[in-house]
Scaffold this motif. Structure first.
Motif, mmCIF file in Angstrom:
data_model
loop_
_atom_site.group_PDB
_atom_site.id
_atom_site.type_symbol
_atom_site.label_atom_id
_atom_site.label_comp_id
_atom_site.label_asym_id
_atom_site.label_seq_id
_atom_site.Cartn_x
_atom_site.Cartn_y
_atom_site.Cartn_z
ATOM 1 N N GLU A 31 0.822 -1.204 0.000
ATOM 2 C CA GLU A 31 0.000 0.000 0.000
ATOM 3 C C GLU A 31 0.863 1.263 0.000
ATOM 4 O OE1 GLU A 31 -4.138 1.568 1.585
ATOM 5 O OE2 GLU A 31 -3.414 -0.410 2.127
ATOM 6 N N GLY A 32 0.516 2.160 -0.871
ATOM 7 C CA GLY A 32 1.239 3.422 -0.980
ATOM 8 C C GLY A 32 2.429 3.402 -1.924
ATOM 9 N N ARG A 33 2.829 2.233 -2.368
ATOM 10 C CA ARG A 33 3.956 2.152 -3.306
ATOM 11 C C ARG A 33 3.507 2.543 -4.707
ATOM 12 N NH1 ARG A 33 7.509 -3.262 -2.085
ATOM 13 N NH2 ARG A 33 7.753 -2.905 0.130
ATOM 14 N N HIS A 34 4.426 3.143 -5.418
ATOM 15 C CA HIS A 34 4.186 3.504 -6.812
ATOM 16 C C HIS A 34 5.302 2.927 -7.660
ATOM 17 C CE1 HIS A 34 1.341 7.155 -6.132
ATOM 18 N NE2 HIS A 34 0.997 6.098 -5.433
ATOM 19 N N ARG A 45 6.624 8.721 -19.560
ATOM 20 C CA ARG A 45 6.725 8.018 -18.282
ATOM 21 C C ARG A 45 5.326 7.799 -17.718
ATOM 22 N NH1 ARG A 45 10.289 12.117 -17.681
ATOM 23 N NH2 ARG A 45 9.039 13.104 -16.061
ATOM 24 N N ALA A 46 5.128 6.617 -17.144
ATOM 25 C CA ALA A 46 3.846 6.285 -16.529
ATOM 26 C C ALA A 46 4.088 5.829 -15.095
ATOM 27 C CB ALA A 46 3.150 5.182 -17.315
ATOM 28 N N GLU A 47 3.158 6.179 -14.220
ATOM 29 C CA GLU A 47 3.248 5.793 -12.815
ATOM 30 C C GLU A 47 1.941 5.110 -12.421
ATOM 31 O OE1 GLU A 47 4.144 7.840 -8.478
ATOM 32 O OE2 GLU A 47 3.733 9.099 -10.210
ATOM 33 N N LEU A 54 -3.333 3.316 -13.002
ATOM 34 C CA LEU A 54 -2.590 4.470 -13.496
ATOM 35 C C LEU A 54 -2.865 5.676 -12.610
ATOM 36 C CD1 LEU A 54 -0.775 5.558 -15.797
ATOM 37 C CD2 LEU A 54 -2.878 6.183 -16.993
ATOM 38 N N VAL A 55 -1.793 6.290 -12.086
ATOM 39 C CA VAL A 55 -1.954 7.487 -11.250
ATOM 40 C C VAL A 55 -1.288 8.705 -11.867
ATOM 41 C CG1 VAL A 55 -2.267 6.232 -9.088
ATOM 42 C CG2 VAL A 55 0.032 6.887 -9.793
ATOM 43 N N GLY A 56 -0.432 8.507 -12.861
ATOM 44 C CA GLY A 56 0.203 9.646 -13.496
ATOM 45 C C GLY A 56 0.882 9.267 -14.794
ATOM 46 N N ILE A 57 0.920 10.251 -15.658
ATOM 47 C CA ILE A 57 1.609 10.043 -16.929
ATOM 48 C C ILE A 57 2.267 11.355 -17.319
ATOM 49 C CG2 ILE A 57 -0.358 10.548 -18.424
ATOM 50 C CD1 ILE A 57 0.709 8.005 -20.023
ATOM 51 N N HIS A 58 3.482 11.257 -17.820
ATOM 52 C CA HIS A 58 4.219 12.446 -18.267
ATOM 53 C C HIS A 58 4.649 12.201 -19.706
ATOM 54 C CE1 HIS A 58 6.940 15.837 -18.364
ATOM 55 N NE2 HIS A 58 7.825 15.023 -18.919
ATOM 56 N N ILE A 59 4.296 13.151 -20.557
ATOM 57 C CA ILE A 59 4.692 13.072 -21.961
ATOM 58 C C ILE A 59 5.490 14.324 -22.278
ATOM 59 C CG2 ILE A 59 3.895 12.902 -24.338
ATOM 60 C CD1 ILE A 59 1.276 11.692 -23.162
ATOM 61 N N ASP A 60 6.748 14.136 -22.541
ATOM 62 C CA ASP A 60 7.624 15.258 -22.867
ATOM 63 C C ASP A 60 7.205 15.856 -24.208
ATOM 64 O OD1 ASP A 60 10.219 16.507 -23.990
ATOM 65 O OD2 ASP A 60 10.684 16.094 -21.877
ATOM 66 N N ARG A 61 7.350 17.156 -24.337
ATOM 67 C CA ARG A 61 6.996 17.821 -25.592
ATOM 68 C C ARG A 61 7.756 17.239 -26.787
ATOM 69 N NH1 ARG A 61 4.764 23.405 -24.805
ATOM 70 N NH2 ARG A 61 4.520 23.592 -22.555
ATOM 71 N N ALA A 62 8.980 16.828 -26.539
ATOM 72 C CA ALA A 62 9.790 16.252 -27.619
ATOM 73 C C ALA A 62 9.175 14.957 -28.142
ATOM 74 C CB ALA A 62 11.210 16.002 -27.134
ATOM 75 N N ALA A 63 8.529 14.200 -27.256
ATOM 76 C CA ALA A 63 7.883 12.959 -27.696
ATOM 77 C C ALA A 63 6.752 13.266 -28.659
ATOM 78 C CB ALA A 63 7.354 12.184 -26.490
ATOM 79 N N GLU A 78 3.110 1.207 -23.964
ATOM 80 C CA GLU A 78 4.319 0.498 -23.522
ATOM 81 C C GLU A 78 4.705 0.895 -22.101
ATOM 82 O OE1 GLU A 78 9.077 0.305 -24.609
ATOM 83 O OE2 GLU A 78 7.684 1.069 -26.115
ATOM 84 N N ALA A 79 4.741 2.184 -21.817
ATOM 85 C CA ALA A 79 5.144 2.654 -20.486
ATOM 86 C C ALA A 79 4.147 2.206 -19.420
ATOM 87 C CB ALA A 79 5.283 4.175 -20.478
ATOM 88 N N VAL A 80 2.865 2.352 -19.694
ATOM 89 C CA VAL A 80 1.844 1.938 -18.725
ATOM 90 C C VAL A 80 1.910 0.430 -18.506
ATOM 91 C CG1 VAL A 80 -0.649 1.763 -18.301
ATOM 92 C CG2 VAL A 80 0.310 3.889 -19.202
ATOM 93 N N GLY A 81 2.064 -0.324 -19.565
ATOM 94 C CA GLY A 81 2.155 -1.776 -19.448
ATOM 95 C C GLY A 81 3.344 -2.219 -18.614
ATOM 96 N N GLN A 82 4.488 -1.587 -18.829
ATOM 97 C CA GLN A 82 5.686 -1.943 -18.054
ATOM 98 C C GLN A 82 5.499 -1.624 -16.575
ATOM 99 O OE1 GLN A 82 9.038 0.050 -19.805
ATOM 100 N NE2 GLN A 82 9.012 -1.214 -21.641
ATOM 101 N N ALA A 83 4.932 -0.462 -16.271
ATOM 102 C CA ALA A 83 4.721 -0.083 -14.869
ATOM 103 C C ALA A 83 3.739 -1.050 -14.205
ATOM 104 C CB ALA A 83 4.222 1.353 -14.783
ATOM 105 N N ARG A 84 2.680 -1.402 -14.914
ATOM 106 C CA ARG A 84 1.710 -2.355 -14.359
ATOM 107 C C ARG A 84 2.340 -3.721 -14.153
ATOM 108 N NH1 ARG A 84 -3.846 -0.773 -17.611
ATOM 109 N NH2 ARG A 84 -4.495 0.790 -16.078
#
Length: 100
Positions: A31-34, A45-47, A54-63, A78-84
C-alpha cells in the motif's frame, strides 16, 4: 484430468480462505507504493499504484514533436504496461512467499 467445475470452484474457495492472511499482508505491505516505467528513452513516463492503477503520466513535448501517426499512443501503452507489470510482479512475489 478432473473436469468437475463445482469441485474446482470449491477448491479455489478453500485456497482463498487458507491464504486470506497472505493476500492481506501483501496488500498492506505494498500500500502506498508507486511503480514508474518509461518508453522512448524517458520521453514518456507512466506511474501506477500498488494495485496497478494508473496514477500519473508524463509526456515530454519532444515525444509529441518526434512521434508520427500512432507512435505516441504505442509509447504510452508500452510505459503503462511496463509499470503495471512491475506492480503485479511485486504483488505475486509477496503472495508466493506467504502462500502455502
Amino acid at each position: 484430468m478432473d473436469t468437475d467445475p463445482v469441485r474446482k470452484i470449491r477448491e479455489f474457495g478453500e485456497f482463498l480462505a487458507r491464504n486470506k492472511a497472505a493476500f492481506a499482508r501483501a496488500a498492506g505491505e505494498l500500500e502506498g507504493r508507486h511503480y514508474t516505467a518509461s518508453a522512448r528513452g524517458g520521453l514518456v513516463r507512466a506511474e501506477v499504484d500498488h494495485r496497478a492503477r494508473l496514477v500519473g503520466i508524463h509526456i515530454d513535448r519532444a515525444a509529441v514533436a518526434r512521434s508520427r501517426g500512432g507512435e505516441l499512443g504505442a509509447y504510452i501503452v508500452e510505459a503503462v504496461g511496463q509499470a503495471r507489470d512491475e506492480a503485479r510482479a511485486e504483488y505475486r512475489r509477496l503472495i508466493q512467499a506467504g502462500v502455502r
